[in-house]
Scaffold this motif. Structure first.
Motif, PDB file in Angstrom:
ATOM      1  N   MET A  55     -22.018  -3.573  -5.251  1.00  0.00           N
ATOM      2  CA  MET A  55     -21.822  -3.971  -6.640  1.00  0.00           C
ATOM      3  C   MET A  55     -20.671  -4.944  -6.793  1.00  0.00           C
ATOM      4  O   MET A  55     -20.815  -6.005  -7.397  1.00  0.00           O
ATOM      5  N   VAL A  56     -19.518  -4.558  -6.240  1.00  0.00           N
ATOM      6  CA  VAL A  56     -18.349  -5.412  -6.448  1.00  0.00           C
ATOM      7  C   VAL A  56     -18.547  -6.748  -5.753  1.00  0.00           C
ATOM      8  O   VAL A  56     -18.086  -7.782  -6.229  1.00  0.00           O
ATOM      9  N   VAL A  77     -20.675  -8.870  -8.019  1.00  0.00           N
ATOM     10  CA  VAL A  77     -19.925  -9.252  -9.224  1.00  0.00           C
ATOM     11  C   VAL A  77     -18.898 -10.329  -8.882  1.00  0.00           C
ATOM     12  O   VAL A  77     -18.755 -11.329  -9.578  1.00  0.00           O
ATOM     13  N   LYS A  78     -18.220 -10.113  -7.773  1.00  0.00           N
ATOM     14  CA  LYS A  78     -17.198 -11.082  -7.368  1.00  0.00           C
ATOM     15  C   LYS A  78     -17.817 -12.469  -7.141  1.00  0.00           C
ATOM     16  O   LYS A  78     -17.267 -13.471  -7.576  1.00  0.00           O
ATOM     17  N   GLY A  83     -20.996 -12.796 -10.435  1.00  0.00           N
ATOM     18  CA  GLY A  83     -20.752 -12.351 -11.807  1.00  0.00           C
ATOM     19  C   GLY A  83     -21.802 -11.389 -12.330  1.00  0.00           C
ATOM     20  O   GLY A  83     -21.882 -11.133 -13.518  1.00  0.00           O
ATOM     21  N   VAL A  84     -22.627 -10.889 -11.430  1.00  0.00           N
ATOM     22  CA  VAL A  84     -23.675  -9.958 -11.843  1.00  0.00           C
ATOM     23  C   VAL A  84     -23.696  -8.780 -10.874  1.00  0.00           C
ATOM     24  O   VAL A  84     -23.212  -8.887  -9.759  1.00  0.00           O
ATOM     25  N   VAL A  85     -24.269  -7.676 -11.330  1.00  0.00           N
ATOM     26  CA  VAL A  85     -24.518  -6.587 -10.384  1.00  0.00           C
ATOM     27  C   VAL A  85     -25.952  -6.734  -9.912  1.00  0.00           C
ATOM     28  O   VAL A  85     -26.875  -6.752 -10.723  1.00  0.00           O
ATOM     29  N   ARG A 103     -28.293  -9.418  -4.113  1.00  0.00           N
ATOM     30  CA  ARG A 103     -27.505 -10.635  -3.951  1.00  0.00           C
ATOM     31  C   ARG A 103     -26.118 -10.331  -3.393  1.00  0.00           C
ATOM     32  O   ARG A 103     -25.207 -11.139  -3.494  1.00  0.00           O
ATOM     33  N   GLN A 156     -13.298  -7.611  -1.775  1.00  0.00           N
ATOM     34  CA  GLN A 156     -13.356  -6.620  -2.837  1.00  0.00           C
ATOM     35  C   GLN A 156     -13.962  -5.307  -2.350  1.00  0.00           C
ATOM     36  O   GLN A 156     -13.593  -4.243  -2.817  1.00  0.00           O
TER      37      GLN A 156
END
Lengths: 635, 86, 164, 420
Positions: free
Chosen positions: C20-21, C24-25, C28-30, C34, C121
């Motif tokens: 997840m992180v 996002v890092k 910018g999405v969960v 990806r 992250q």
């Protein structure tokens, strides 16, 4: 953004599927998860429908923060009219199902009707397909999931499924995902079974856009650290929730031998530390750093070598405390069996313990049990009864009907020994010394429920100023609060406050173990407000979230009232009032609940709720929450 | 952001009262510490005895009661109480 | 001294927070699909294995890249992609023995761990200690060398029959 | 030390860079008949389709050669090598060397079809070829040969809006690297995009007066403005042969595992050499980028006296077919003259297709359509000759090994259900 997930209406009778967006207005009123489910259930179920008939509606949902960075935002909520209680039916589970549901594009599923033959749903990147389930019907929970993965050719598929118990409409059958994530209580598995719906398989690769990614990373890290810094989280991350059993049994706060006693003494063999020996590391739900379930392989006996996860403190209560057993393997095997049959561990344990007391009292005889020796402490009988209940064989068929129906069938005095509220068995905890806990289970919307409003931290003996800090926001409270858990003062507010707290997290999709359930310094309305903003972009103050919880709880109450609930059912069975506790530390011995004082607490509780003396929401309360026009059929 | 209300939330404020390494006696709620790795512990205030385990090297936890001692103490206390009432 | 991601497979609880992180890092999405790190999970066995780029010294993906888009960045001790050169042929995806290079289906590009430019992250969020970003201590270096040695040795194992 | 490198392709350049990295003083010169700086042939289809600008083809600039202190002599032909005097002869001058590296590459084969010399008949190897193809674009193009180059070029030209005909003599496209099933999956993808594919057809002649106007096969006649031939490559070995360097059984320069030729101080690498296939152990021509690159590196090391062994060629092909990733390595089932029987395991995982070829419980080849992330582990299982049972043991092992090489693939491909 993170809110662009849809609601899907699936009619199994006609095979039609319709998907709609969820307006932000509805989000602000109900968030998601249990909150929005309360709305949907009130709007989509006609009063008085047969819970196991095609008119019942099954709701599956993800909380609004599910799949975002918010710590432990993994919860799946399932709701329907309960075949066990006849009231609001609801279960909430962790794991990986609802994040995957969101990756597949959906937040809420509204499942209506009944399929002509066994089917399962296949939800994949915005598409929903109803597929033939004849190949998996009759399989256990984990085999079903593996078979679906094999059939659809993807190991990453997460499936919510019912086991044999759900197929047989055991009235407290669970919905399950993965090995042990159980949507327990109120028999949602039976509802799924009644709809001929074996499973819901999901898989998705769609983005969940985070509103403020950089800030979310920072803030979520902070919240995670806040949770994991707590001693209780660290203990739980090592021993699982079993430590709760250890701590409460040490004092005498558990029910044993079906509520005849309140401590399982000399039970060193089933202390959490003993379990730890048989585990190899912990496992976690989606995005959780606390990791509270153990991975274990059954060390001995018939199921030697079988892998499973858990057990939770409820299982040790259900399969050790209540039936008076002290065997580790039994608990591990029983936990495995209920997981694979897909049954509520707590209800199963409660029913077996009840049957054991009836056997002890001579109400059930060898003839009734088919020769099975149902004496307290008979471990083999516990395991055997699990099989019989799931398969509805002999006495198991009667016990599968749940407390009230079973008592009616058995007759005699059997109902006297049932420990239930609204037809749902109580947790193994003995709440006689703690009025706050007793009030919680008496008034909870789904029956004897420790996860609706339990102020568990009341047992921590927290100083009054700390209690004031916690219970004095986001709405001010000036009334009494006491550190002593045996006291009645101020407990009604604590229960009321916790009810909103748990509704809020259930709507957000966060695990209750990341809230004030476990400790005073866990995240709270204030943190959730920020988590919502950073992750989804929704700007809601702590008070706004509180009001969402109020609104949704109100709807659950309204649903129950519509189904015929009366004030008399917000009450406990006589044993709480008439039989004092016998064991434990001095503080706990000789305790009963005082009828008059509980009445007073309930009246206060109704007052905080904005209900009249009969427990019915006042018109002005409904107006203040914007519920005066319900059902409004907006979704 | 708009809902950044104050520097410290309730949870953060209450967290300041954390006492790592200490544990409460399950009978009298006295906060105690035990020598690292100790297997059992007798509460200096109420005399109840507990078996300890150490989930973390620095943080003990009450594993369970020393059954006999605690049962005896509880029975004595209850007897005294009943006597007092009579 | 460079730091690297050191993974203790036994400590992984399978929570997938790292996925997840990571997404996002970077995006910018969960979206685990990806993410540059992935968890291979066997539910029925309780086995979870984080898979992430090992930033190989002599990386198969670098030698396989037909446009020299994949290259080593010695400063941070990592393998990076020059997206100006990458033609998206995905040969690197096939070449990686760990399966640690992902194809981002939405951005349509190959993705692999870039150590978040020095502050990964995943390691920051992983409190179980399964993923740590630490100095290449002697002990670790040894372990790495051993692993690399095994890989290299097996690659150079004479193929039968010894023709020449 | 003075190093001469003949050939400005990936092998030559990698050799040059490797030497420079190890020896800052060496005098390195790259000599090439072509005038281009080092370019990526794999990017040519992207250039033809218009997705990439021309500059993106080039991996080096004049400046970057200078930065690495690599001298270049471009656009000049080497006429002879004198190993005895350690000299090479150019059109205008001669140069001496301490070490010579031959990286002369290969050139496309043009089959002896009538009309093959007409204007408008192209092969595709260099940016110059690509320029000519782009300049010659009309309405329709015929591609002869459906190897990966043929297919990628077909896709590129189709993206330009041309009518594209792909003609293959065998019964399926990319017949040397894919079996029937995956090949047909890929075929349906490109046909869906409007590429007309004719398999099992032989081109008998190319017609036109001075310029191509059409192609005649044994089954039909197709009108077109342009023909691109992609039927294979032939190593450039004339110079080497002249100099007395041993040529191998496959018509390419024979080298040992250190990339040495039979002559002292002369090394060879890249498409002009023949090596052994890592999977089969047999001699092979493997004109693939990654092999050339590794060979160049090995040659560089050994030039400087640092012994490094070339493990053998890996036949990996990976291509993008309209967004679908197709990858293959090792043997295929339908390989001609197969000695041992192979067991084929097919897996459909989600929308992806995997095919493993297993002989004696060992992976000997794999093909995938869609997600190829787990192919790498299988490739290494092949290289290591790892039996599936051992892979399963590694995966089951607790504690989990420091190097969980096969875990991911085992998870995805469910290796336990695959037995040799």
């Amino acid at each position: 953004m993170a809110l662009n997930r849809k609601i899907a209406y699936i009619d199994l009778t006609t095979g039609t599927v319709e998907a709609k967006p969820i307006p932000v207005k509805m989000r602000k009123q109900f968030l998601g998860g249990r909150g929005l489910d309360a709305y949907l259930l009130y709007n989509h179920i006609k009063p008085g429908v047969d819970a196991l008939g095609p008119d019942n509606v099954l709701l599956v949902s993800a909380g609004v923060l599910v799949g975002t960075l918010a710590s432990a935002s993994s919860r799946t909520h399932v709701a329907a009219k309960s075949p066990l209680t006849g009231y609001f039916g609801s279960c909430n589970m962790g794991g990986f199902f609802s994040p995957e549901l969101r990756f597949a594009g959906f937040d809420h599923l509204v499942i209506k009707g009944k399929a002509a033959k066994p089917v399962y749903l296949w939800i994949h990147n915005g598409e929903i397909e109803i597929r033939d389930a004849s190949k998996v019907w009759g399989k256990g929970v984990r085999d079903t999931q593996e078979a679906i993965r094999e059939e659809l050719g993807d190991h990453e598929i997460k499936a919510m499924t019912i086991g044999i118990a759900g197929e047989n409409k055991v009235r407290y059958a669970n919905v399950m995902t993965e090995i042990k994530n159980s949507g327990g209580r109120t028999g949602m598995g039976a509802v799924m079974g009644s709809k001929n719906l074996k499973a819901i398989a999901v898989r998705g690769t769609m983005d969940i856009k985070i509103a403020h990614p950089a800030e979310a990373l920072e803030y979520d890290k902070k919240v995670i650290s806040q949770v994991t810094a707590a001693k209780v989280s660290q203990e739980m991350g090592k021993l699982g929730t079993l430590f709760i059993w250890g701590a409460t049994n040490s004092q005498g706060l558990v029910r044993t031998r079906n509520f005849q006693l309140n401590q399982l003494d000399e039970s060193d063999a089933i202390e959490p530390e003993e379990f730890e020996e048989h585990t190899f590391g912990m496992a976690a739900c989606y995005g959780c750093q606390v990791h509270c379930r153990a991975r274990y392989v059954i060390p001995d006996g018939e199921y030697k070598g079988v892998y499973d996860e858990g057990p939770e403190y409820t299982s040790i209560g259900a399969f050790a405390g209540e039936p008076g057993c002290r065997d580790l393997t039994t608990v591990l095997a029983a936990n495995h069996l209920v997981n694979d049959y897909g049954m509520d561990t707590l209800e199963v344990g409660g029913m077996i313990a009840w049957a054991m007391e009836l056997y002890e009292k001579g109400i059930l005889t060898d003839k009734d049990t088919g020769g099975l020796d149902l004496s307290f402490g008979n471990e083999a009988a516990v395991i055997e009864m699990i099989h019989r209940i799931a398969k509805r064989e002999g006495l198991g068929d009667i016990l599968a009907e749940g407390p009230l129906r079973a008592a009616e069938k058995i007759g005699k005095d059997s109902i006297k020994y049932q420990i239930h509220v609204k037809g749902m068995s109580a947790l193994h905890s003995d709440d006689r010394p703690a009025p706050a806990l007793a009030l919680g289970i008496a008034t909870a919307s789904r029956g004897a429920d420790h996860l609706r409003s339990r102020p568990a931290i009341d047992l921590y003996h927290l100083p009054e100023p700390v209690l004031r800090q916690i219970y004095g926001q986001p709405v001010p409270y000036e009334g009494p609060l006491t550190s002593d858990y045996t006291d009645y003062e101020g407990k009604s507010w604590q229960v009321f406050w916790q009810e909103q707290c748990y509704m809020a997290v259930d709507s957000l999709g966060i695990c209750k173990y990341h809230t004030i359930f476990l400790g005073p310094n866990f995240p709270n309305f204030e943190e959730w407000s920020k988590l919502l903003y950073y992750n989804t972009g929704l700007e809601m103050t702590p008070l706004d979230i509180w009001n969402v919880a109020r609104r949704a709880n109100m709807l659950e109450r309204m649903f129950n009232l519509r189904e015929g609930l009366t004030k008399q059912e917000d009450w406990l069975v006589d044993r709480y009032f008439d039989e004092p506790t016998k064991l434990g530390i001095p503080k706990i011995r000789g305790r009963v609940i005082d009828r008059d004082k509980l009445h007073k607490l309930i009246d206060e509780f109704y007052g905080f709720q904005g209900w009249d003396t009969k427990g019915v929401p006042k018109p002005e309360t409904l107006k203040a929450l914007g519920l005066e026009k319900e059902p409004s059929h907006q979704l | 952001m708009t809902n950044e209300r104050r520097a410290e939330t309730t949870a953060e404020a209450t967290a300041r009262g954390r006492t790592y390494g200490a544990f409460r006696c399950l009978n009298c709620f006295e906060r105690n510490t035990a020598p690292s790795g100790a297997k059992s512990f007798k509460c200096p205030k109420c005399g109840f005895e507990w078996r300890l385990s150490w989930p973390m090297p620095t943080q003990p936890r009450i594993r369970g009661p020393v059954w006999e001692t605690n049962r005896r103490l509880a029975e004595e206390a209850t007897a005294k109480q009943t006597k007092g009432e009579k | 001294m460079t730091k690297q991601l050191v993974i203790d497979y036994e400590k992984c609880t399978g929570c997938r927070l790292c996925e997840m992180v990571c997404s996002v890092k970077h995006e910018g999405v969960v979206n685990p699909a990806r993410s540059r790190i992935n968890i291979a999970k066997w539910e029925t066995k309780g086995l979870t294995v984080p898979v992430v780029c090992r930033q190989c010294e002599d990386a198969p993906c670098v030698s396989a890249c037909p446009t020299n888009a994949r290259m080593r960045d010695e400063e941070l001790g990592r393998v990076i992609v020059n997206y100006d050169r990458c033609i998206g042929c995905k040969t690197c995806v096939v070449a990686c023995p760990f399966g640690a290079i992902n194809w981002d289906p939405l951005a349509r590009k190959v993705i692999s761990c870039d150590l978040c430019d020095g502050e990964p992250q995943c390691a920051r969020f992983c409190e179980t200690g399964a993923i740590r970003f630490i100095e290449v201590s002697t002990a670790n270096k040894d372990r790495q060398r051993e692993a690399a040695g095994q890989l290299l040795e097996s690659m150079q194992k004479p193929v039968q029959p010894a023709a020449r | 030390m003075k190093v001469l490198i003949l050939g400005n392709g990936v092998a030559g350049n990698t050799a040059a860079s490797t030497i420079r990295r190890l020896d800052s003083q060496a005098d390195i010169t790259i000599i090439s008949e072509e005038t281009f700086a080092e370019y990526s042939a794999c990017a040519l289809p992207h250039y033809i389709s218009g997705e990439y600008g021309r500059r993106k083809l080039f991996l080096r600039t004049k400046k970057s050669y200078a930065q690495e202190k690599i001298k270049t002599i471009l656009g000049q032909k080497v006429t002879a090598i004198h190993p005895e005097s350690k000299q090479i002869f150019l059109d205008s001058k001669n140069l001496s060397y301490d070490k010579l590296i031959l990286a002369t590459g290969a050139r496309p084969v043009v089959p002896p079809i009538p009309g093959a010399n007409l204007a408008g008949v192209f092969t595709l190897k260099s940016p110059g070829d690509a320029d000519r193809i782009i300049a010659g674009m009309g309405k329709a193009v015929v591609l002869i040969g459906s190897g990966p180059i043929g297919v990628e070029t077909a896709i590129a030209l189709r993206k330009r809006g041309l009518d594209v005909y792909l003609i293959e003599f065998m019964d399926r496209i990319m017949p040397r690297i894919f079996d029937a099933k995956p090949s047909s999956i890929l075929r349906s993808i490109i046909q869906e995009k409007g590429i007309k594919v004719f398999t099992g057809e032989r081109v008998t002649s190319i017609i036109g007066d001075t310029k191509v106007t059409g192609v005649i096969t044994d089954k039909r006649q197709i009108e077109c403005d342009q023909v691109v031939v992609g039927v294979g490559m032939r190593p450039n070995v004339e110079l080497a042969k002249q100099a007395g360097i041993t040529i191998g059984s496959l018509g390419a320069i024979a080298v040992d595992r250190q990339m040495k030729t039979n002559l002292e101080d002369i090394y060879a690498c890249g498409d002009c050499v023949q090596t052994r296939d890592m999977a089969t152990g047999k001699e092979t021509l493997s004109p693939l980028w990654h092999n050339a690159k590794r060979q160049g590196m090995i040659a560089g090391y050994n030039c400087l006296g640092i012994t490094k062994i070339y493990p053998g060629a890996e036949t990996i092909t990976s291509l993008d077919v309209y967004g679908t990733h197709a990858a293959t390595f090792g043997c295929i089932e339908l390989e001609p003259n197969r000695a041992e029987p192979v067991k084929v395991v097919e897996k459909h995982i989600g929308g992806n297709y995997y095919r493993l070829m297993i002989t004696n419980e060992k992976i000997v080849g794999a093909q995938s359509i869609g997600n190829a992330r787990d192919m790498g582990a299988m490739l290494y299982a092949l290289i290591k000759h790892e039996p599936l049972s051992r892979i399963n043991r590694i995966v089951e092992q607790r504690p989990i090994p420091e190097n969980p090489l096969y875990h991911r693939a085992a998870r995805a491909l469910d290796l336990q259900s695959i037995k040799g």
